[in-house]
Design an enzyme around this catalytic site. Structure first.
Site, PDB file in Angstrom:
ATOM      1  N   GLY A   1      34.005 -20.505 -30.998  1.00  0.00           N
ATOM      2  CA  GLY A   1      33.330 -21.551 -31.771  1.00  0.00           C
ATOM      3  C   GLY A   1      34.327 -22.669 -32.013  1.00  0.00           C
ATOM      4  O   GLY A   1      35.306 -22.811 -31.278  1.00  0.00           O
TER       5      GLY A   1
ATOM      6  N   ILE B   1      36.544 -23.040 -34.370  1.00  0.00           N
ATOM      7  CA  ILE B   1      37.895 -22.579 -34.734  1.00  0.00           C
ATOM      8  C   ILE B   1      38.606 -21.990 -33.517  1.00  0.00           C
ATOM      9  O   ILE B   1      39.768 -22.312 -33.242  1.00  0.00           O
ATOM     10  CB  ILE B   1      37.842 -21.557 -35.886  1.00  0.00           C
ATOM     11  CG1 ILE B   1      37.312 -22.229 -37.156  1.00  0.00           C
ATOM     12  CG2 ILE B   1      39.229 -20.961 -36.136  1.00  0.00           C
ATOM     13  CD1 ILE B   1      37.014 -21.270 -38.309  1.00  0.00           C
TER      14      ILE B   1
ATOM     15  N   ARG C   1      28.387 -14.799 -26.688  1.00  0.00           N
ATOM     16  CA  ARG C   1      27.088 -14.362 -26.146  1.00  0.00           C
ATOM     17  C   ARG C   1      26.685 -15.222 -24.954  1.00  0.00           C
ATOM     18  O   ARG C   1      26.084 -14.769 -24.005  1.00  0.00           O
ATOM     19  CB  ARG C   1      26.003 -14.436 -27.215  1.00  0.00           C
ATOM     20  CG  ARG C   1      25.861 -13.160 -28.000  1.00  0.00           C
ATOM     21  CD  ARG C   1      24.906 -13.362 -29.133  1.00  0.00           C
ATOM     22  NE  ARG C   1      25.282 -14.546 -29.908  1.00  0.00           N
ATOM     23  CZ  ARG C   1      24.687 -14.922 -31.027  1.00  0.00           C
ATOM     24  NH1 ARG C   1      23.687 -14.232 -31.501  1.00  0.00           N
ATOM     25  NH2 ARG C   1      25.091 -16.001 -31.683  1.00  0.00           N
TER      26      ARG C   1
ATOM     27  N   ILE D   1      41.445 -13.428 -37.597  1.00  0.00           N
ATOM     28  CA  ILE D   1      41.210 -14.411 -38.667  1.00  0.00           C
ATOM     29  C   ILE D   1      39.723 -14.456 -39.017  1.00  0.00           C
ATOM     30  O   ILE D   1      39.280 -15.360 -39.719  1.00  0.00           O
ATOM     31  CB  ILE D   1      41.674 -15.830 -38.256  1.00  0.00           C
ATOM     32  CG1 ILE D   1      40.966 -16.271 -36.967  1.00  0.00           C
ATOM     33  CG2 ILE D   1      43.176 -15.898 -38.104  1.00  0.00           C
ATOM     34  CD1 ILE D   1      40.814 -17.764 -36.852  1.00  0.00           C
TER      35      ILE D   1
ATOM     36  N   ARG E   1      36.801 -11.568 -39.960  1.00  0.00           N
ATOM     37  CA  ARG E   1      36.561 -10.783 -41.152  1.00  0.00           C
ATOM     38  C   ARG E   1      37.136  -9.391 -40.912  1.00  0.00           C
ATOM     39  O   ARG E   1      37.143  -8.911 -39.775  1.00  0.00           O
ATOM     40  CB  ARG E   1      35.055 -10.653 -41.442  1.00  0.00           C
ATOM     41  CG  ARG E   1      34.417 -11.907 -42.014  1.00  0.00           C
ATOM     42  CD  ARG E   1      34.857 -12.171 -43.452  1.00  0.00           C
ATOM     43  NE  ARG E   1      34.227 -13.375 -44.003  1.00  0.00           N
ATOM     44  CZ  ARG E   1      34.759 -14.596 -43.950  1.00  0.00           C
ATOM     45  NH1 ARG E   1      35.928 -14.799 -43.379  1.00  0.00           N
ATOM     46  NH2 ARG E   1      34.129 -15.620 -44.490  1.00  0.00           N
TER      47      ARG E   1
ATOM     48  N   GLU F   1      38.660  -6.611 -49.633  1.00  0.00           N
ATOM     49  CA  GLU F   1      39.796  -7.418 -50.113  1.00  0.00           C
ATOM     50  C   GLU F   1      39.708  -7.559 -51.634  1.00  0.00           C
ATOM     51  O   GLU F   1      38.610  -7.565 -52.165  1.00  0.00           O
ATOM     52  CB  GLU F   1      39.746  -8.808 -49.459  1.00  0.00           C
ATOM     53  CG  GLU F   1      39.908  -8.743 -47.950  1.00  0.00           C
ATOM     54  CD  GLU F   1      39.826 -10.125 -47.275  1.00  0.00           C
ATOM     55  OE1 GLU F   1      39.667 -11.126 -47.992  1.00  0.00           O
ATOM     56  OE2 GLU F   1      39.917 -10.172 -46.044  1.00  0.00           O
TER      57      GLU F   1
ATOM     58  N   HIS G   1      44.447 -13.424 -46.584  1.00  0.00           N
ATOM     59  CA  HIS G   1      43.271 -14.286 -46.357  1.00  0.00           C
ATOM     60  C   HIS G   1      43.552 -15.739 -46.750  1.00  0.00           C
ATOM     61  O   HIS G   1      42.937 -16.271 -47.696  1.00  0.00           O
ATOM     62  CB  HIS G   1      42.037 -13.738 -47.083  1.00  0.00           C
ATOM     63  CG  HIS G   1      40.749 -14.196 -46.464  1.00  0.00           C
ATOM     64  ND1 HIS G   1      39.592 -13.459 -46.501  1.00  0.00           N
ATOM     65  CD2 HIS G   1      40.432 -15.323 -45.773  1.00  0.00           C
ATOM     66  CE1 HIS G   1      38.626 -14.119 -45.881  1.00  0.00           C
ATOM     67  NE2 HIS G   1      39.118 -15.262 -45.431  1.00  0.00           N
ATOM     68  N   ILE G   2      44.441 -16.374 -45.988  1.00  0.00           N
ATOM     69  CA  ILE G   2      44.826 -17.762 -46.298  1.00  0.00           C
ATOM     70  C   ILE G   2      44.493 -18.711 -45.144  1.00  0.00           C
ATOM     71  O   ILE G   2      45.080 -19.785 -45.029  1.00  0.00           O
ATOM     72  CB  ILE G   2      46.330 -17.865 -46.656  1.00  0.00           C
ATOM     73  CG1 ILE G   2      47.222 -17.295 -45.523  1.00  0.00           C
ATOM     74  CG2 ILE G   2      46.618 -17.148 -47.963  1.00  0.00           C
ATOM     75  CD1 ILE G   2      48.703 -17.589 -45.706  1.00  0.00           C
ATOM     76  N   GLY G   3      43.538 -18.301 -44.302  1.00  0.00           N
ATOM     77  CA  GLY G   3      43.216 -19.078 -43.104  1.00  0.00           C
ATOM     78  C   GLY G   3      43.019 -20.570 -43.341  1.00  0.00           C
ATOM     79  O   GLY G   3      43.590 -21.402 -42.641  1.00  0.00           O
TER      80      GLY G   3
HETATM   81  C1  GLV Z   1      34.219 -19.693 -36.025  1.00  0.00           C
HETATM   82  O1  GLV Z   1      34.310 -18.829 -35.194  1.00  0.00           O
HETATM   83  C2  GLV Z   1      33.588 -20.985 -35.780  1.00  0.00           C
HETATM   84  O2  GLV Z   1      32.857 -21.051 -34.829  1.00  0.00           O
HETATM   85  O3  GLV Z   1      33.832 -21.943 -36.518  1.00  0.00           O
HETATM   86  C1  GLV Z   2      37.104 -17.960 -44.868  1.00  0.00           C
HETATM   87  O1  GLV Z   2      37.361 -16.863 -44.448  1.00  0.00           O
HETATM   88  C2  GLV Z   2      35.943 -18.705 -44.508  1.00  0.00           C
HETATM   89  O2  GLV Z   2      34.964 -18.123 -44.011  1.00  0.00           O
HETATM   90  O3  GLV Z   2      35.969 -19.913 -44.740  1.00  0.00           O
END
Ligand code: GLV
Ligand code: GLV
Length: 319
Positions: free
Chosen positions: A156, A158, A178, A235, A237, A266, A285-287
C-alpha cells in the site's frame, strides 16, 4: 444544544481549542495512560463525536451506549480496534489518518531493517554494559541490505514509501498483495505469491492492514518457508504474527532475526517471551511517531470531527 466531543488522550491546546470553540469537550487528561474503559463508556453516553486511539475498543457495547454518536475519528491509519459493521448499523462515521503518516512510518520500517541488519541495538547494549573488549574482524558483523531481495507484504502507500527508499540500495523488490499494486510499476516491483515472497526474500516487511485474511498469516509454516538468513520486519499489527512461532523460528535459526514495532497485545511487559532474545529488535509501536506527523494526525481527526458535526463530508472516511 451544544454537541459533545470525547477525546480519549491529552492533545495539544492548539488542537483542543478548535474543538472547544464549537463544542463541549471531555478530554482525558493524560497523554500516556489510556482512558479507563468504564469512564470511556460513561463519557460516550451523551457524546456526538469521539477522538479515539488504538487503545480504545470501539465495539458493540460502546455503540449500544452512545446513542448520539455520529463520528469516531481514530488517531491511526489502522482501525482494527473498531467494529465497522456495528458502526455502519448505527450510522456512525468512522475516520482514520491515512497518508499523513505514510513517509514517517516508512522511515521507521527502514530504521528497523537497518538496525536489525547491522545489530545496532545489541552492539549498543554491549558497549553500554562495558563489555566492549576492542576491535576484531567479525565483532558484531551483521548483514548487508544493498543488493538484496526485499519482500513487501502489503504494497500500500506505506509499503511503497518504504520500497521507494530502497532505490539507492540496488535491491530487487518483490511484493505480495491480493492484486497488482498501483505503486508497483514505478518501483519496478514484481508481484509474487505469498510463498514466493517468503522463499525469495532476504528481508520480509509486513506493512499490510490487519484483516481476517491477514491475521496470523506469519505462522510456523510461513517462517519455515523463509531463508535462514532472512530478517522479518513487522510494522503492521502484532496479530499478523503467531508470536510463539516467531520466537521458535528465531531461536532455532529457521530465520536470522526479527524486528518488530507491534505486538499481539500491547503494551508488552518485560516478561514477554521476546524480551532478551538475541536477534530481536523490539520497539514500542512508534511507527508514525514524529512530532510533525502526530500533529498532522491529530489535526486530521479534529477536521474530520468538525466536518461531520457540521454536516459536511468527512475527509478520510473508512468505508
Ligand atoms: C498500509 O499498508 C497502507 O497501505 O498504508
Ligand atoms: C498505527 O499503528 C496506525 O495504524 O496508525
Amino acid at each position: 444544544m451544544t454537541k459533545k466531543v470525547v477525546v480519549t488522550r491529552q492533545i495539544k491546546d492548539e488542537h483542543l481549542n478548535q474543538l472547544k470553540e464549537k463544542f463541549e469537550v471531555f478530554m482525558w487528561d493524560s497523554a500516556g495512560e489510556p482512558l479507563p474503559r468504564e469512564q470511556f463508556l460513561e463519557e460516550i453516553k451523551d457524546a456526538d463525536a469521539a477522538l479515539t486511539m488504538l487503545s480504545e475498543t470501539v465495539d458493540a457495547e460502546m455503540f449500544e451506549t452512545a446513542k448520539n454518536l455520529k463520528v469516531v475519528a481514530n488517531l491511526a491509519v489502522g482501525y482494527d480496534n473498531i467494529d465497522l459493521e456495528t458502526a455502519k448499523e448505527n450510522d456512525v462515521t468512522i475516520t482514520n489518518t491515512p497518508e499523513v503518516l505514510t513517509e514517517t512510518t516508512a522511515e521507521l520500517a527502514f530504521t528497523l531493517m537497518l538496525t536489525s541488519a547491522r545489530r545496532v541495538i545489541k552492539a549498543n547494549r554491549e558497549l553500554e554494559a562495558g563489555d566492549w573488549t576492542g576491535w576484531s574482524p567479525y565483532h558484531m558483523a551483521g548483514t548487508d541490505v544493498f543488493g538484496k531481495t526485499i519482500g513487501v507484504f502489503g504494497m500500500g502507500s506505506i509499503g511503497a514509501a518504504f520500497a521507494r527508499r530502497l532505490k539507492g540500495f540496488d535491491c530487487k523488490i518483490i511484493y505480495h498483495n491480493r492484486s497488482e499494486s498501483k505503486y508497483a510499476a514505478d518501483l519496478n516491483a514484481e508481484l509474487v505469491s505469498f510463498d514466493e515472497l517468503l522463499e525469495q526474500s532476504d528481508f520480509v516487511l509486513c506493512a499490510a492492514p490487519l484483516t481476517d485474511e491477514t491475521k496470523y498469516k506469519f505462522d510456523k509454516s510461513a517462517f519455515g518457508k523463509m531463508k535462514s538468513e532472512a530478517h522479518f520486519i513487522n510494522i503492521g499489527r502484532g496479530a499478523h504474527v503467531v508470536e510463539a512461532d516467531l520466537k521458535e523460528a528465531v531461536e532455532t535459526g529457521e530465520i536470522a532475526a526479527a524486528a518488530l514495532d507491534v505486538f499481539d497485545g500491547e503494551p508488552i511487559s518485560k516478561d514477554h517471551p521476546f524480551i532478551g532474545m538475541d536477534n530481536m529488535t523490539l520497539l514500542p509501536h512508534i511507527g508514525s511517531a514524529s512530532v510533525a506527523t502526530r500533529d498532522n494526525m491529530v489535526q486530521l481527526c479534529v477536521d474530520n470531527i468538525m466536518n461531520v458535526l457540521e454536516g459536511k463530508a468527512p475527509l478520510t472516511q473508512v468505508k
